[in-house]
Write a protein that holds these residues in place. Structure first.
Motif, mmCIF file in Angstrom:
data_model
loop_
_atom_site.group_PDB
_atom_site.id
_atom_site.type_symbol
_atom_site.label_atom_id
_atom_site.label_comp_id
_atom_site.label_asym_id
_atom_site.label_seq_id
_atom_site.Cartn_x
_atom_site.Cartn_y
_atom_site.Cartn_z
ATOM 1 N N TYR A 208 74.489 35.916 74.105
ATOM 2 C CA TYR A 208 75.981 34.785 73.601
ATOM 3 C C TYR A 208 75.642 33.372 73.837
ATOM 4 O O TYR A 208 77.149 32.752 73.306
ATOM 5 C CB TYR A 208 76.502 35.531 73.956
ATOM 6 C CG TYR A 208 77.423 37.009 73.776
ATOM 7 C CD1 TYR A 208 76.854 37.822 72.919
ATOM 8 C CD2 TYR A 208 78.533 37.651 73.959
ATOM 9 C CE1 TYR A 208 76.371 38.821 73.209
ATOM 10 C CE2 TYR A 208 78.404 39.332 73.936
ATOM 11 C CZ TYR A 208 77.924 39.715 73.244
ATOM 12 O OH TYR A 208 77.240 41.347 73.461
ATOM 13 N N ALA A 209 74.837 33.230 74.571
ATOM 14 C CA ALA A 209 74.939 31.498 74.993
ATOM 15 C C ALA A 209 74.766 30.976 73.905
ATOM 16 O O ALA A 209 75.581 29.868 73.375
ATOM 17 C CB ALA A 209 73.449 30.889 76.167
ATOM 18 N N ASP A 210 73.547 31.421 72.679
ATOM 19 C CA ASP A 210 73.879 30.221 71.762
ATOM 20 C C ASP A 210 74.751 31.126 70.258
ATOM 21 O O ASP A 210 73.953 31.299 69.186
ATOM 22 C CB ASP A 210 72.291 30.342 70.980
ATOM 23 C CG ASP A 210 71.449 31.613 70.775
ATOM 24 O OD1 ASP A 210 72.223 32.968 71.800
ATOM 25 O OD2 ASP A 210 70.134 31.964 70.732
ATOM 26 N N ARG A 214 79.812 35.670 68.315
ATOM 27 C CA ARG A 214 80.063 36.821 69.410
ATOM 28 C C ARG A 214 80.790 35.870 70.879
ATOM 29 O O ARG A 214 81.350 37.380 71.100
ATOM 30 C CB ARG A 214 78.745 36.987 69.089
ATOM 31 C CG ARG A 214 78.993 38.328 70.438
ATOM 32 C CD ARG A 214 77.652 39.588 69.517
ATOM 33 N NE ARG A 214 77.382 39.549 68.453
ATOM 34 C CZ ARG A 214 76.540 40.365 67.796
ATOM 35 N NH1 ARG A 214 75.677 41.448 68.799
ATOM 36 N NH2 ARG A 214 76.785 40.991 66.218
ATOM 37 N N MET A 215 80.258 34.759 71.080
ATOM 38 C CA MET A 215 81.217 35.109 72.332
ATOM 39 C C MET A 215 82.609 34.428 72.331
ATOM 40 O O MET A 215 83.750 35.818 73.031
ATOM 41 C CB MET A 215 80.807 33.823 73.343
ATOM 42 C CG MET A 215 81.070 33.426 74.308
ATOM 43 S SD MET A 215 81.004 34.541 75.714
ATOM 44 C CE MET A 215 79.191 33.551 76.081
#
Length: 318
Positions: A208-210, A214-215
């Motif tokens: 989910y970093a990019d 969604r984060m």
């Protein structure tokens, strides 16, 4: 009814060659329940309970006795070549050792006496995981559908392996209870594997970093749903293992940590210069100067980098 239970035990445990594993599980659960009861009695300072074992003033933790039971069970099986009835007794000994050692798993992990702190909850997690895995082997096939003197049931092996993989994904997504219970209840771990990961989980950091949307969804779900679940989990752990200590602000440990942080921040803090550009020579007996010198020596001895006012290490002359 008693005869039916005995017949079921003989058919599902003894005839299936699972009695050593069953006794291991009995010893595991019994030793954990007993030692938790003992530590809670000691913590409550109940007069009629024996208390800690402190020969010569040395507190002997119960994981020391657990290591003795583990060595007795493990070495005994090899010494007797796993023959009956010795393997049953050594299985019970090994289970008792597992319960005593894993009850202090957090102490081994942190190398500090964190038994009654928040970090000590890791011991309960380790014990529950160990009991679930042992119960999985006991209620399923030994191992993975391989029964002595029978052909391999590859369909059962595939189902168990697939369920283990999905349970691992659920654990990576931070769904600890769903993943652990999914080991025992096939299909439950699929729920945790399909749903969004918790924001602090390894899966969220990797996937989910990019993907900020969604984060953000995972963070909203964490605030809405998991706060209630965490309260229930805390209540259950308090019931099993006792509530952890709440360290007050004036506690000696908290005071020592605050002193170390202040000394680290002020170790090389520059002082204001007079108009002439030179710092006035302080007398050798100045207490403040001696304290700064002691802090600098402690910093160098500890191997920490010296910092300037900007928070960056000073540049060496080339």
């Amino acid at each position: 009814m008693l005869s039916a239970l005995l017949d079921g035990y003989r058919h599902h445990i003894v005839d299936a060659h699972k009695q050593p594993l069953f006794l291991l599980l009995v010893g595991f659960i019994s030793s954990f329940v007993f030692i938790r009861f003992s530590t809670r009695m000691i913590r409550a300072e109940v007069r009629w309970w024996p208390g800690n074992i402190t020969p010569g003033g040395l507190h002997i933790h119960h994981m020391v006795f657990g290591l003795g039971f583990l060595l007795l069970g493990g070495i005994g099986v090899f010494a007797t070549n796993g023959g009956h009835p010795w393997i049953d007794w050594f299985g019970l000994s090994f289970g008792i050792g597992c319960g005593l050692v894993l009850d202090e798993f957090a102490l081994i992990l942190h190398l500090d006496d964190v038994y009654w702190s928040e970090q000590g909850r890791k011991s309960v997690d380790a014990v529950i995981l160990g009991i679930l895995l042992t119960a999985l082997l006991l209620t399923g096939y030994v191992p993975l559908g391989l029964v002595p003197n029978q052909s391999t049931r590859w369909g059962v092996v595939a189902v168990i392996a697939g369920n283990a993989l999905v349970s691992l994904i659920a654990l990576l997504k931070g769904k600890v209870w769903t993943g652990l219970l999914g080991i025992m209840v096939p299909g439950l771990s699929w729920i945790g594997a399909i749903r969004l990961a918790r924001p602090s989980s390894p899966w969220a950091r990797w996937r989910y970093a990019d993907r900020p949307r969604r984060m953000a969804r995972a963070a909203r779900r964490e605030r809405r749903l998991h706060a209630r679940t965490d309260r229930a989990r805390t209540w259950l752990f308090d019931l099993i293992a006792g509530a952890p200590d709440k360290v007050p602000a004036g506690h000696p440990k908290a005071h020592a940590v605050a002193e170390r942080m202040a000394a680290r921040a002020l170790a090389h803090r520059p002082t204001a210069l007079p108009p002439g550009g030179r710092r006035a020579a302080a007398p050798a007996t100045d207490p403040a100067r001696r304290a700064r010198a002691q802090r600098r020596r402690r910093t160098v001895r500890a191997g920490r980098p010296r910092t300037t006012a900007t928070g960056k290490p000073p540049q060496r002359a080339r």
